[in-house]
Design a protein around this motif. Structure first.
Motif, short mmCIF file in Angstrom:
data_model
loop_
_atom_site.label_atom_id
_atom_site.label_comp_id
_atom_site.label_asym_id
_atom_site.label_seq_id
_atom_site.Cartn_x
_atom_site.Cartn_y
_atom_site.Cartn_z
N PHE A 208 0.70 -1.22 -0.02
CA PHE A 208 0.00 -0.04 -0.05
C PHE A 208 1.01 1.18 -0.13
O PHE A 208 1.75 1.48 1.05
CB PHE A 208 -0.84 -0.02 1.14
N SER A 209 1.02 1.89 -1.08
CA SER A 209 2.03 2.84 -1.27
C SER A 209 1.42 4.28 -2.19
O SER A 209 0.37 4.12 -2.79
CB SER A 209 3.25 2.42 -1.94
N GLY A 210 2.02 5.34 -2.16
CA GLY A 210 1.83 6.44 -2.93
C GLY A 210 2.71 6.61 -4.47
O GLY A 210 2.06 7.14 -5.14
N ASN A 211 3.72 5.56 -4.23
CA ASN A 211 4.28 5.49 -5.56
C ASN A 211 3.81 4.08 -6.53
O ASN A 211 3.09 3.44 -5.78
CB ASN A 211 5.75 5.71 -5.53
N ASP A 212 4.15 4.05 -7.64
CA ASP A 212 3.74 3.07 -8.37
C ASP A 212 4.63 1.80 -7.93
O ASP A 212 5.85 1.89 -7.91
CB ASP A 212 4.26 3.37 -10.03
N PRO A 213 4.14 0.67 -7.54
CA PRO A 213 4.93 -0.54 -6.94
C PRO A 213 5.07 -1.48 -8.15
O PRO A 213 5.70 -2.35 -7.79
CB PRO A 213 3.52 -1.31 -6.03
N VAL A 214 4.76 -1.34 -9.32
CA VAL A 214 4.91 -2.47 -10.43
C VAL A 214 6.27 -3.04 -10.43
O VAL A 214 6.44 -4.23 -10.35
CB VAL A 214 4.24 -1.89 -11.54
N ALA A 215 7.01 -2.37 -10.56
CA ALA A 215 8.60 -2.65 -10.93
C ALA A 215 9.16 -3.46 -9.93
O ALA A 215 9.76 -4.49 -10.08
CB ALA A 215 9.47 -1.42 -11.26
N HIS A 216 8.73 -2.95 -8.46
CA HIS A 216 9.18 -3.66 -7.46
C HIS A 216 8.50 -5.15 -7.18
O HIS A 216 9.30 -6.15 -7.03
CB HIS A 216 9.18 -3.11 -6.17
N LEU A 217 7.40 -5.12 -7.49
CA LEU A 217 6.71 -6.33 -7.27
C LEU A 217 6.83 -7.28 -8.32
O LEU A 217 7.12 -8.42 -8.21
CB LEU A 217 5.04 -6.13 -7.36
N ARG A 218 7.09 -6.75 -9.48
CA ARG A 218 7.56 -7.55 -10.89
C ARG A 218 8.74 -8.42 -10.86
O ARG A 218 8.87 -9.50 -11.01
CB ARG A 218 7.27 -6.81 -12.02
N ARG A 219 9.78 -7.62 -10.19
CA ARG A 219 11.33 -7.89 -10.04
C ARG A 219 11.05 -9.04 -8.91
O ARG A 219 11.68 -10.02 -8.95
CB ARG A 219 11.95 -6.66 -9.51
N ASP A 220 10.28 -9.15 -7.81
CA ASP A 220 10.34 -9.87 -6.71
C ASP A 220 9.79 -11.09 -7.22
O ASP A 220 10.17 -12.24 -7.14
CB ASP A 220 9.37 -9.48 -5.74
N LEU A 235 -1.46 -1.81 -3.92
CA LEU A 235 -2.49 -0.84 -4.08
C LEU A 235 -1.95 0.65 -3.67
O LEU A 235 -0.96 0.83 -3.06
CB LEU A 235 -3.37 -0.86 -2.82
N ARG A 236 -2.01 1.29 -4.98
CA ARG A 236 -1.65 2.83 -4.84
C ARG A 236 -2.69 3.98 -4.83
O ARG A 236 -3.54 4.10 -5.33
CB ARG A 236 -0.82 2.97 -6.25
N VAL A 237 -2.36 4.58 -3.56
CA VAL A 237 -2.85 5.77 -3.27
C VAL A 237 -2.11 7.14 -3.11
O VAL A 237 -1.09 7.10 -2.52
CB VAL A 237 -3.94 5.68 -2.01
N VAL A 238 -2.21 7.88 -4.25
CA VAL A 238 -1.03 8.90 -4.34
C VAL A 238 -0.79 9.69 -3.26
O VAL A 238 0.18 9.73 -2.65
CB VAL A 238 -1.34 9.89 -5.65
N GLU A 239 -2.27 10.14 -2.46
CA GLU A 239 -1.85 10.88 -1.19
C GLU A 239 -1.86 9.99 -0.01
O GLU A 239 -3.00 10.06 0.57
CB GLU A 239 -3.10 11.85 -1.27
N HIS A 240 -1.01 9.05 0.01
CA HIS A 240 -0.92 8.02 0.84
C HIS A 240 -1.30 8.30 2.25
O HIS A 240 -2.16 7.96 3.03
CB HIS A 240 0.35 7.43 0.74
N GLN A 241 -0.52 9.49 2.83
CA GLN A 241 -0.61 9.84 4.28
C GLN A 241 -1.92 10.73 4.57
O GLN A 241 -2.58 10.34 5.59
CB GLN A 241 0.66 10.76 4.52
N LYS A 242 -2.22 11.25 3.51
CA LYS A 242 -3.67 12.12 3.99
C LYS A 242 -4.68 11.10 3.80
O LYS A 242 -5.85 11.16 4.44
CB LYS A 242 -3.81 12.86 2.54
N PHE A 243 -4.69 9.96 3.00
CA PHE A 243 -5.72 8.91 3.13
C PHE A 243 -5.85 8.23 4.27
O PHE A 243 -6.95 8.12 4.74
CB PHE A 243 -5.35 7.92 1.83
N ILE A 244 -4.74 8.06 4.76
CA ILE A 244 -4.76 7.05 5.99
C ILE A 244 -5.16 8.21 7.24
O ILE A 244 -6.06 7.75 7.95
CB ILE A 244 -3.49 6.84 6.57
N LYS A 245 -4.64 9.26 7.23
CA LYS A 245 -5.48 10.34 8.19
C LYS A 245 -6.73 10.50 8.12
O LYS A 245 -7.79 10.46 9.07
CB LYS A 245 -4.63 11.61 8.04
N SER A 246 -7.26 10.66 7.03
CA SER A 246 -8.70 10.91 6.82
C SER A 246 -9.66 9.66 7.11
O SER A 246 -10.73 9.89 7.76
CB SER A 246 -9.10 11.13 5.29
N VAL A 247 -9.24 8.53 6.76
CA VAL A 247 -9.73 7.22 7.49
C VAL A 247 -9.95 7.40 8.92
O VAL A 247 -11.10 7.31 9.38
CB VAL A 247 -9.04 5.90 6.85
#
Length: 256
Positions: A208-220, A235-247
């Motif tokens: 669960f991150s703000g950046n694109d995880p594709v390269a890291h997950l594919r490499r793994d 799961l990518r949510v660009v405003e990661h920290q704001k999203f968590i705080k809002s929840v």
């Protein structure tokens, strides 16, 4: 449930014979996601029966205070907890691994992480009656890195890819206490009698991150050489920290 289909665009691909899924949150639908998660989060920390008892005996204000005392206040713990909640919800919405316990209810302290596997979920093989076990690692980061994915892979590979005996016993005990004797018996048998086979185990890598995880997950997944089935989800949510705080802010304002 998190209702991912209502606020995420889904991209799937097969990597090295395993399933990789990327969920990109739609910025226009974040408000709906926050509302859905604010309803899901309290049940991860307290059972419906416990809440109902408090409501009957002490009233709504006491219930709101009880829930509030369960919720983490630390930013890092909130991030980690929400990552686990999202990972578990993904399993319930999209896989056969629908049984288990909500382990955050047994935290030692609201601002401490729990030891052991991040996610444990279970299903039953309809043909053989054997228990199916999912061992998962959930990582929540503003910027997901290769080092974080490598650490998650190391944790998944530990104990020959199986969950620890302590983790299985913990879930079996909780299932027995809650009246789910069938799952408790299956877990006891798998651990104490027949032993858990690799064919009964699946791994979940959930990020669960703000950046694109594709390269890291594919490499793994490309580097994985084991025999255990893999499910890799980012799961990518660009405003990661704001999203968590809002929840968590909305959970607090809801009271119950």
């Amino acid at each position: 449930m998190a209702q991912f289909v209502k606020w995420c665009a889904t991209i799937k691909e097969s990597v090295n014979g395993h399933e990789m899924t990327v969920l990109n949150a739609d910025p226009k639908k974040i408000g709906g996601a926050v509302k859905a998660l604010s309803k899901l989060v309290p049940s991860q920390y307290a059972s419906d029966a416990r809440v109902a008892h408090l409501m009957k005996s002490l009233g709504k204000t006491a219930v709101a205070e009880y829930i509030e005392e369960k919720l983490p206040t630390s930013k890092s713990i909130r991030s980690g907890d929400l990552g686990e909640i999202l990972g578990t919800s993904y399993l319930g919405e999209f896989t056969v691994f629908t049984q288990g316990v909500k382990r955050l209810r047994w935290k030692d302290h609201r601002n401490m992480s729990m030891r052991g596997e991040d996610v444990l979920a279970f299903g039953v093989n309809a043909a053989t009656g054997e228990v199916l076990v999912l061992k998962g690692e959930a990582k929540s980061r503003v910027a997901l890195s290769g080092a974080t994915v490598t650490a998650a892979r190391k944790a998944l590979s530990a104990n020959k890819g199986r969950p620890s005996a302590h983790a299985i016993s913990f879930v079996a005990d909780r299932c027995f206490e809650q009246g789910n004797r069938h799952l408790a018996d299956l877990l006891d048998s798998a651990q104490l009698k027949t032993r858990l086979k690799a064919s009964q185990v699946t791994h979940l890598m959930f990020t669960f991150s703000g950046n694109d995880p594709v390269a890291h997950l594919r490499r793994d997944l490309e580097a994985y050489t084991g025999s255990i089935e893999q499910i890799s989800v980012g799961l990518r949510v660009v405003e990661h920290q704001k999203f968590i705080k809002s929840v968590f802010d909305l959970v607090g304002s809801n009271g119950i």
